[in-house]
Design a protein around this motif. Sequence first.
Motif, PDB file in Angstrom:
ATOM      1  N   ARG A  98      63.278  96.790 -43.090  1.00 58.27           N
ATOM      2  CA  ARG A  98      63.681  97.645 -41.965  1.00 58.27           C
ATOM      3  C   ARG A  98      62.479  98.440 -41.432  1.00 58.27           C
ATOM      4  N   ASP A  99      61.657  98.961 -42.354  1.00 59.80           N
ATOM      5  CA  ASP A  99      60.461  99.699 -41.932  1.00 59.80           C
ATOM      6  C   ASP A  99      59.443  98.783 -41.259  1.00 59.80           C
TER       7      ASP A  99
ATOM      8  N   GLY B 225      57.468  95.512 -34.602  1.00 55.51           N
ATOM      9  CA  GLY B 225      58.229  95.071 -33.443  1.00 55.51           C
ATOM     10  C   GLY B 225      58.865  93.712 -33.626  1.00 55.51           C
TER      11      GLY B 225
ATOM     12  N   GLU C 252      60.066  96.118 -39.546  1.00 56.48           N
ATOM     13  CA  GLU C 252      60.537  95.817 -38.189  1.00 56.48           C
ATOM     14  C   GLU C 252      60.082  96.903 -37.216  1.00 56.48           C
ATOM     15  N   LYS C 253      60.201  98.154 -37.636  1.00 53.29           N
ATOM     16  CA  LYS C 253      59.796  99.263 -36.771  1.00 53.29           C
ATOM     17  C   LYS C 253      58.286  99.245 -36.534  1.00 53.29           C
ATOM     18  N   GLN C 254      57.540  98.920 -37.579  1.00 53.41           N
ATOM     19  CA  GLN C 254      56.086  98.953 -37.483  1.00 53.41           C
ATOM     20  C   GLN C 254      55.525  97.806 -36.643  1.00 53.41           C
TER      21      GLN C 254
END
Length: 340
Positions: A50-51, A57, A53-55
């Motif tokens: 999940r982290d 994109g 994905e944020k980092q």
Amino acid sequence: MKKTKNLGVFGVLAVSLFGCSRQSNAPVAASNRVVLYCSVDDVYARPIIRDLEKQTGLKIDVLYDTEAAKTAGLANRIRAEKSRPQGDVFWSSALLQTLLLNREGLLQPYISPSAKDVPKAFKAKDGSWTGLGVRARVVVSNRFVKTQVQPDLWTLLSGGLENKVGISNPQFGTGSDWVATLAVRWGQTRALDYFRALKKNGVHILPGNSVVAEKIARYELLAGVTDTDDYFAQKSNAVSRYELWEGKAVFIPGSVAILKNAPHTENAQKLVDALLHIETEKQLVNTMIGVIPTRPQIKITQPELKILAARMKNAPDDTAKWAGAWDEIREPLAEILLKD
């Protein structure tokens, strides 16, 4: 360890544009999509993914495995899909199946810049895999085990532990890595003799390392072989009191690899770079207690793990021999385990 939620590997789990196991049903843009096959316990892997994905994109579609078929299930899926690969990256909780897949030509080399500080012992020279976190395979016992000698694998054969020792099925997960390592270091004959002796002494062959640890914690068994993450999970339980017998530990790295002909190669490389970043390994070590970092600069707080990390520095660098040793020992080992 146990997972909060498992997805089977043998059902109809075809990968589509809408992903394998994402929580959202929204369509995923092909330009951002990457498919990850993951055998790391999902309770630990999900927050990391999940982290990431944020980092990055990226839209990471994840397919997990089951506890019993750990690692081997996803590896067999990769083999079944070799004519038309559906996955991009394999994040394995162990190493042997990654080595076998590479030998079968199912991985593609990629030397990630994020892995430049990973020690040579934990990455392939050809870039086919890189280590991410290491677990030690150790002998553990509860407080009722009394011995006058240095406890090790051979202590498990004593008469006092007859029918009171447990191991995970050595044909799957880190159990198979452990067997391959013993075959390399002891030789096939001695390794097979050891498992014959375990079987004669009434060893309980259980579906997973977490089950071994739980049964020892509940005093249903006296001792066994498990991984350090499962040891620490039960040590935190007030009911259990463990001794960690680290003298004969085998160190098994997790591994990250890109699948050959991955549908989303550029995104796969981007994901691998993120997975192998030192901050990701720190997160894994801090949340999955019992994992030893490949990088010595990452701080370890648990005293027992510090001891193991020191021993790991001098462990044999023989992973290149594991696949061949497994080929030779796999079938005779199965015959021993199935024999009444």
